[in-house]
Write an enzyme that holds these catalytic residues in place. Structure first.
Site, PDB file in Angstrom:
ATOM      1  N   ARG A 176      52.852  36.987  23.087  1.00  0.00           N
ATOM      2  CA  ARG A 176      52.979  36.723  21.517  1.00  0.00           C
ATOM      3  C   ARG A 176      51.638  37.546  21.139  1.00  0.00           C
ATOM      4  O   ARG A 176      51.133  37.165  20.170  1.00  0.00           O
ATOM      5  CB  ARG A 176      52.842  35.424  21.295  1.00  0.00           C
ATOM      6  N   SER A 249      59.853  29.334  17.013  1.00  0.00           N
ATOM      7  CA  SER A 249      58.825  28.410  17.622  1.00  0.00           C
ATOM      8  C   SER A 249      57.391  28.412  17.067  1.00  0.00           C
ATOM      9  O   SER A 249      56.862  29.840  16.644  1.00  0.00           O
ATOM     10  CB  SER A 249      58.793  28.869  19.022  1.00  0.00           C
ATOM     11  N   GLU A 356      51.948  30.377  15.805  1.00  0.00           N
ATOM     12  CA  GLU A 356      52.529  31.842  16.027  1.00  0.00           C
ATOM     13  C   GLU A 356      52.623  32.493  14.712  1.00  0.00           C
ATOM     14  O   GLU A 356      52.358  33.681  14.793  1.00  0.00           O
ATOM     15  CB  GLU A 356      53.930  31.628  16.584  1.00  0.00           C
TER      16      GLU A 356
END
Length: 366
Positions: A176, A249, A356
């Site tokens: 990520r 998410s 995130e």
């Protein structure tokens, strides 16, 4: 430069349109966010390049938006200009090389590759947002990442206005992460990916998809299975389903020192018993052990649908890791929930979850 002279200069760029009515709530999957000074809609890559150059020369803060699926934006009047990427061309080569412009809908790119029997993107089906966002945070799901197929990105360097293709290796892609994330140093204008041409998927790693480890299956079959799994978790956009009014998410899976993972497992054993502790998701990763953020959230006392049916921002009723707008939330509601969950996990397990999404004008720490 005055706003009138700035808008005049921007309006002279071919394939642009100025929009003074749209808000970030209209442009994000969370349906949250205030109103920018105005929005520049760019129908072509050349238009996006010139618009960003003009705005940077004027010293105007900008927010580049594609699908808006990874943004948490403050409410109110925002002192920034949105550059909306609507360049959406995609080409598929017989050798499996795909070139997608930044504004292309990501799942359309994936669907097109599957229709042509190209393998490598099928596990990334159903992810909302635009193609240009995928390298920035090295989008991944079900054991696959964009890094596995990405070969080059076309970048607009905001320090000098130059445009050039850069190899994927220059992005320092990791879980990520890329060196584009949170920096604003460059804008992704297009990307190239190399896929396989034998009609089979990438080697499957995710338990709910794979039979034997490393198995490859027809790409269309894998795509349908992935879409079914994502729909079951409220992770395929649906205007009528508030569980999909999210940024996907919300927290990354934490990578911790193995000793910390041992401590977490011991804590679970004390509070929930040996059987649950033995089931704790834990995978080797660069820098330590990767834990499941969703698993930690649930065991810290935050079940699906938390806090209650009347709350304006809640955890998804289908997937603990998604924070959702139930239809009337404002950004402050979501931020308060994010802080509560992060702080609760830290208090219970000593692990700090990291969001995130990209935060604009607001912070989880403020």
């Amino acid at each position: 430069m005055t706003e009138s002279s700035l808008t005049q200069k921007l309006s002279e760029i071919p394939d642009t349109a100025l929009d003074h009515d749209v808000s970030l709530a209209d442009l994000t999957t969370l349906r949250l966010g205030g109103r920018p000074r105005f929005t520049v809609r760019c129908a072509t890559t050349a238009a996006a390049v010139e618009a960003i150059r003009v705005l940077d020369r004027a010293g105007q803060g900008i927010l580049v938006v594609g699908g808006g699926s990874n943004l948490v934006v403050a409410e109110g009047d925002l002192d920034l200009v949105v550059v909306l990427l609507e360049n959406d061309g995609v080409s598929y080569g017989q050798d499996g090389l795909i070139e997608a412009e930044a504004g292309a809908v990501w799942d359309d790119v994936v669907a097109g590759s599957v229709e042509r029997g190209l393998g490598g993107l099928e596990c990334l089906s159903g992810i909302p947002g635009s193609a240009g966002a995928t390298p920035v945070q090295n989008v991944g799901a079900y054991g696959a990442e964009v890094a596995e197929t990405l070969t080059e990105v076309l970048l607009l360097d905001r320090t000098d206005g130059s445009v050039s293709w850069a190899p994927a290796s220059s992005l320092e892609l990791a879980y990520r992460y890329s060196n584009l994330k949170f920096t604003g140093r460059a804008v992704v204008l297009a990307l190239r990916m190399q896929l396989s041409t034998d009609g089979l998927s990438t080697p499957l790693r995710f338990g709910q998809l794979a039979g034997e480890a490393g198995q490859r299956r027809p790409v269309a079959q894998v795509r349908e299975e992935v879409l079914a799994l994502r729909r079951g978790k409220g992770m395929v956009l649906d205007d009528a389903d508030h569980d999909t009014w999210s940024a996907g998410s919300f927290f990354t899976n934490p990578v911790v020192d193995p000793a910390v993972a041992d401590e977490v497992q011991s804590r679970v054993r004390e509070t929930r018993g040996a059987e649950d502790a033995e089931r704790m998701p834990r995978w080797p990763a660069d820098g330590g052990d990767k834990l499941s953020a969703a698993w930690l959230i649930e065991r810290a006392g935050f079940p699906r649908g938390y806090p209650d049916e009347g709350a304006r921002a809640r955890l998804s009723t289908k997937h603990t890791l998604a924070l959702t707008n139930r239809g009337s939330a404002v950004t402050g509601d979501l931020v308060a929930l994010a802080r509560e969950v992060r702080d609760g996990v830290r208090a219970e397990f000593g692990v700090t979850l990291v969001p995130e999404p990209v935060w604009i004008g607001v912070s989880i720490d403020a």
